[in-house]
Design a protein around this motif. Structure first.
Motif, PDB file in Angstrom:
ATOM      1  N   ARG A 138       5.039   6.186  -4.849  1.00 44.99           N
ATOM      2  CA  ARG A 138       3.848   6.539  -5.629  1.00 44.99           C
ATOM      3  C   ARG A 138       2.775   7.173  -4.753  1.00 44.99           C
ATOM      4  NH1 ARG A 138       3.777   1.144  -9.581  1.00 44.99           N
ATOM      5  NH2 ARG A 138       4.954   2.111 -11.294  1.00 44.99           N
ATOM      6  N   ALA A 139       2.604   6.642  -3.548  1.00 39.70           N
ATOM      7  CA  ALA A 139       1.608   7.221  -2.633  1.00 39.70           C
ATOM      8  C   ALA A 139       1.982   8.652  -2.260  1.00 39.70           C
ATOM      9  CB  ALA A 139       1.499   6.360  -1.375  1.00 39.70           C
ATOM     10  N   TYR A 140       3.276   8.887  -2.072  1.00 41.83           N
ATOM     11  CA  TYR A 140       3.748  10.213  -1.645  1.00 41.83           C
ATOM     12  C   TYR A 140       3.670  11.237  -2.770  1.00 41.83           C
ATOM     13  CZ  TYR A 140       6.888  13.858   0.101  1.00 41.83           C
ATOM     14  OH  TYR A 140       7.425  15.063   0.490  1.00 41.83           O
ATOM     15  N   THR A 141       4.114  10.863  -3.977  1.00 40.51           N
ATOM     16  CA  THR A 141       4.203  11.823  -5.083  1.00 40.51           C
ATOM     17  C   THR A 141       2.922  11.927  -5.900  1.00 40.51           C
ATOM     18  OG1 THR A 141       5.043  10.131  -6.592  1.00 40.51           O
ATOM     19  CG2 THR A 141       6.691  11.408  -5.349  1.00 40.51           C
ATOM     20  N   VAL A 220       7.558  11.321 -12.739  1.00 39.50           N
ATOM     21  CA  VAL A 220       8.406  10.309 -12.105  1.00 39.50           C
ATOM     22  C   VAL A 220       8.179  10.286 -10.592  1.00 39.50           C
ATOM     23  CG1 VAL A 220      10.765   9.484 -11.730  1.00 39.50           C
ATOM     24  CG2 VAL A 220      10.153  10.530 -13.926  1.00 39.50           C
ATOM     25  N   ALA A 221       7.773   9.127 -10.093  1.00 39.73           N
ATOM     26  CA  ALA A 221       7.596   8.938  -8.645  1.00 39.73           C
ATOM     27  C   ALA A 221       8.934   8.677  -7.966  1.00 39.73           C
ATOM     28  CB  ALA A 221       6.650   7.780  -8.382  1.00 39.73           C
ATOM     29  N   ALA A 222       9.756   7.797  -8.582  1.00 43.39           N
ATOM     30  CA  ALA A 222      10.990   7.355  -7.923  1.00 43.39           C
ATOM     31  C   ALA A 222      12.077   7.085  -8.939  1.00 43.39           C
ATOM     32  CB  ALA A 222      10.727   6.092  -7.102  1.00 43.39           C
ATOM     33  N   VAL A 255      11.309  10.951  -5.611  1.00 39.80           N
ATOM     34  CA  VAL A 255      11.858  10.213  -4.466  1.00 39.80           C
ATOM     35  C   VAL A 255      13.093   9.433  -4.931  1.00 39.80           C
ATOM     36  CG1 VAL A 255      11.402   8.412  -2.751  1.00 39.80           C
ATOM     37  CG2 VAL A 255       9.599  10.054  -3.357  1.00 39.80           C
ATOM     38  N   PHE A 256      14.236   9.699  -4.313  1.00 44.91           N
ATOM     39  CA  PHE A 256      15.472   8.995  -4.658  1.00 44.91           C
ATOM     40  C   PHE A 256      15.633   7.786  -3.729  1.00 44.91           C
ATOM     41  CE2 PHE A 256      19.951   7.987  -4.230  1.00 44.91           C
ATOM     42  CZ  PHE A 256      20.335   7.875  -5.551  1.00 44.91           C
ATOM     43  N   VAL A 257      15.678   6.599  -4.329  1.00 43.67           N
ATOM     44  CA  VAL A 257      15.740   5.352  -3.558  1.00 43.67           C
ATOM     45  C   VAL A 257      17.107   4.700  -3.765  1.00 43.67           C
ATOM     46  CG1 VAL A 257      14.667   3.098  -3.129  1.00 43.67           C
ATOM     47  CG2 VAL A 257      13.260   5.014  -3.963  1.00 43.67           C
ATOM     48  N   ALA A 258      17.847   4.480  -2.682  1.00 48.78           N
ATOM     49  CA  ALA A 258      19.099   3.714  -2.737  1.00 48.78           C
ATOM     50  C   ALA A 258      18.792   2.266  -2.394  1.00 48.78           C
ATOM     51  CB  ALA A 258      20.117   4.288  -1.755  1.00 48.78           C
ATOM     52  N   ALA A 308       3.172   8.343   3.955  1.00 49.11           N
ATOM     53  CA  ALA A 308       2.213   8.661   2.890  1.00 49.11           C
ATOM     54  C   ALA A 308       1.152   7.581   2.670  1.00 49.11           C
ATOM     55  CB  ALA A 308       2.956   8.956   1.588  1.00 49.11           C
ATOM     56  N   PRO A 309       1.508   6.279   2.658  1.00 49.30           N
ATOM     57  CA  PRO A 309       0.452   5.276   2.446  1.00 49.30           C
ATOM     58  C   PRO A 309      -0.562   5.259   3.603  1.00 49.30           C
ATOM     59  CG  PRO A 309       2.622   4.339   1.991  1.00 49.30           C
ATOM     60  CD  PRO A 309       2.853   5.669   2.661  1.00 49.30           C
ATOM     61  N   HIS A 310      -1.808   4.941   3.272  1.00 46.66           N
ATOM     62  CA  HIS A 310      -2.871   4.865   4.264  1.00 46.66           C
ATOM     63  C   HIS A 310      -2.626   3.704   5.243  1.00 46.66           C
ATOM     64  CE1 HIS A 310      -3.856   2.493   0.686  1.00 46.66           C
ATOM     65  NE2 HIS A 310      -4.310   1.587   1.549  1.00 46.66           N
ATOM     66  N   ALA A 311      -3.214   3.785   6.424  1.00 48.29           N
ATOM     67  CA  ALA A 311      -3.086   2.716   7.428  1.00 48.29           C
ATOM     68  C   ALA A 311      -3.589   1.408   6.829  1.00 48.29           C
ATOM     69  CB  ALA A 311      -3.882   3.073   8.672  1.00 48.29           C
ATOM     70  N   GLY A 312      -2.790   0.356   6.973  1.00 48.38           N
ATOM     71  CA  GLY A 312      -3.129  -0.940   6.395  1.00 48.38           C
ATOM     72  C   GLY A 312      -2.598  -1.124   4.982  1.00 48.38           C
ATOM     73  N   GLY A 313      -2.051  -0.063   4.385  1.00 45.77           N
ATOM     74  CA  GLY A 313      -1.543  -0.140   3.024  1.00 45.77           C
ATOM     75  C   GLY A 313      -0.198  -0.837   2.913  1.00 45.77           C
ATOM     76  N   LEU A 314       0.526  -0.928   4.010  1.00 46.93           N
ATOM     77  CA  LEU A 314       1.815  -1.629   4.039  1.00 46.93           C
ATOM     78  C   LEU A 314       1.721  -2.784   5.017  1.00 46.93           C
ATOM     79  CD1 LEU A 314       4.305   1.393   4.289  1.00 46.93           C
ATOM     80  CD2 LEU A 314       3.506   0.244   2.217  1.00 46.93           C
ATOM     81  N   GLY A 315       2.445  -3.858   4.752  1.00 47.69           N
ATOM     82  CA  GLY A 315       2.456  -4.966   5.708  1.00 47.69           C
ATOM     83  C   GLY A 315       2.668  -6.289   5.012  1.00 47.69           C
ATOM     84  N   GLY A 316       2.265  -7.339   5.685  1.00 46.04           N
ATOM     85  CA  GLY A 316       2.459  -8.707   5.213  1.00 46.04           C
ATOM     86  C   GLY A 316       2.508  -9.609   6.424  1.00 46.04           C
ATOM     87  N   THR A 317       2.016 -10.821   6.283  1.00 47.56           N
ATOM     88  CA  THR A 317       1.870 -11.714   7.432  1.00 47.56           C
ATOM     89  C   THR A 317       3.157 -11.900   8.210  1.00 47.56           C
ATOM     90  OG1 THR A 317       0.130 -12.887   6.251  1.00 47.56           O
ATOM     91  CG2 THR A 317       1.124 -14.022   8.129  1.00 47.56           C
TER      92      THR A 317
END
Length: 449
Positions: A138-141, A220-222, A255-258, A308-317
């Motif tokens: 979604r961030a990319y498209t 369609v994003a993905a 975006v095609f996701v397998a 594509a996502p901004h810094a800090g947009g992805l992650g998890g403890t």
């Protein structure tokens, strides 16, 4: 690390008295919504064997749902994870990073299909990986819609429940679900009205027509698909289906996701199942077999999409925990050194041969028959039907066969949208003697049931 004897041993009823005692304690304190296929309590596992608290040794045709492909106590996984445990268990990669995370991402860039520049982000579970793949797409498209397929399974979080096809037990009573999810037909060859030979192109045309008319490709994003649909019944989309969907995605900036969470890491006799038709996904999600039983997952894909996502947009403890990363490097080391792709292909050869003989032997059973044998590598299934002409599902038979196998010390799992599929996911390191003994038990279960 003590080696577990690679032989089946049944010394009590299954479950035995100590497992039954533990089950009573479990019932008192563990939420009822958490199920178990077989309530025997494990004390050791390795190779193709699970040993329970009563001293029974069961042949493992489940691999913890395709997780312990290298065995449940692989030497390289134990060695590397133990060394990491002694150094540090956690810093959080988003606070102070460490080399193991980077090494896993380097390995993923090398192993996944395609020679384009790739990047990865690491997470804890398959559902988390799929959810993040949607965020990244979604961030990319800059689009919102996500297309998934009949019989697909993608997880148990709110978004991934929406992506998953089957209501019970995964979605029932848990809505409302995330919006902008659209489901289209998949090429289920065994159940395609005009026959498996027409299934690939016809199903692709139907799916593309529905996306075009009902969603609009520009929204369609993905598009997300399992190259072998796992929980849905180990359905291999008929040949030609996935390449047509990939072309449609590429032509429309989708975006095609397998989703290779169950099928990846040598399970099908290739590093990834999508390689079978030469498919190079934009993003690929992995988990299960990646780390020898430690919780780890990844999204890997084209560098420009992953960034594509901004810094800090992805992650998890906990995402990319250092001990889990060490386990993954040990798991990949084992897969390479022991040629587990070759082992998976040999498992397929043995299993399909034996299952085909059973299909013939029990073809005139008046209660149920094997309608279809399918899958690749060590991801094999049989679909049970009441009648070869009507193909009416026989879920009761699948349950009864599984129960008969469990009683004899063989762990097997059921699956399928109709609950009528027996699936076999032995560890890739299982010995051929144990594999054949497990198949003997399945054959005698057929005769008994």
């Amino acid at each position: 690390m003590t080696e577990i004897p690679q032989e089946r041993r049944v010394v009590t009823a299954i479950p035995g008295p100590k497992s039954q005692e533990l089950q009573a304690r479990r019932t008192a304190t563990v939420a009822g919504g958490v199920g178990s296929v077989l309530p025997v309590f494990t004390v050791r596992a390795g190779g193709g064997i699970i040993e329970d608290i009563d001293g029974n040794r069961l042949i493992d045709f489940g691999s913890g749902i395709a997780v312990t492909s290298v065995g449940a106590s692989a030497e390289a996984v134990v060695r590397r994870a133990s060394a990491q445990l002694a150094d540090f268990t956690h810093t959080c990669f988003m606070v102070t990073p460490y080399e193991g995370y980077v090494e896993v991402c380097e390995a993923l860039a090398e192993l996944t299909p395609g020679d384009h520049p790739k990047k990865s982000a690491l997470f804890n579970s398959g559902a988390e990986a799929v959810e993040n793949a949607v965020k990244i797409a979604r961030a990319y498209t800059k689009r919102q819609a996500v297309v998934v397929f009949d019989h697909g399974y993608h997880g148990r979080t709110n978004l991934t429940m929406a992506l998953t096809a089957k209501n019970m037990p995964y979605k029932h009573g848990f809505g409302p679900f995330a919006p902008e999810i659209y489901r289209v037909p998949v090429a289920y060859g065994y159940r395609w009205p005009t026959g498996p030979e027409n299934c690939g192109p016809e199903a692709a045309a139907q799916a593309i027509d529905q996306i075009t008319k009902q969603v609009g490709p520009e929204n369609v994003a993905a598009i997300i698909i399992e190259p072998v649909l796992g929980e849905g019944g180990f359905i291999e989309p008929a040949k030609g289906f996935m390449p047509a969907i990939v072309k449609f995605a590429n032509d429309n900036g989708i975006v095609f996701v397998a989703d290779e969470i169950q099928s990846g890491f040598c399970r099908t006799g290739q590093w990834f199942a999508c390689e079978d038709e030469g498919i190079v996904p934009d993003l690929i999600t992995t988990a299960k077999g990646i780390a020898g039983g430690l919780p780890l997952a990844a999204v890997t894909g084209r560098a420009e999409i992953m960034d594509a996502p901004h810094a800090g947009g992805l992650g998890g403890t906990y995402g990319g925990n250092p001990v889990a990363c060490a386990g993954a490097l040990g798991s990949i080391e084992t897969m390479r050194e022991q040629d587990l792709n070759g082992k998976a292909k040999r498992i397929e050869e043995i299993m399909k041969g034996r299952l085909a003989a059973m299909q013939e032997k029990f073809a005139h059973n008046d209660r149920f028959v094997i309608g279809d044998i399918r899958g690749r590598g060590a991801m094999i299934a049989i679909e049970l039907v009441k009648d070869l002409v009507t193909k009416e599902p026989a879920p009761e038979a699948a349950g009864a066969l599984a129960k008969a196998c469990h009683a004899e010390g063989l762990v097997v799992l059921t699956c399928g949208t109709y609950g009528n599929v027996l699936r076999f996911l032995p560890p890739l390191v299982i010995g051929e003697d144990l594999l054949n003994e497990g198949l003997d038990i399945i054959e005698s279960a057929f005769a008994q049931v």
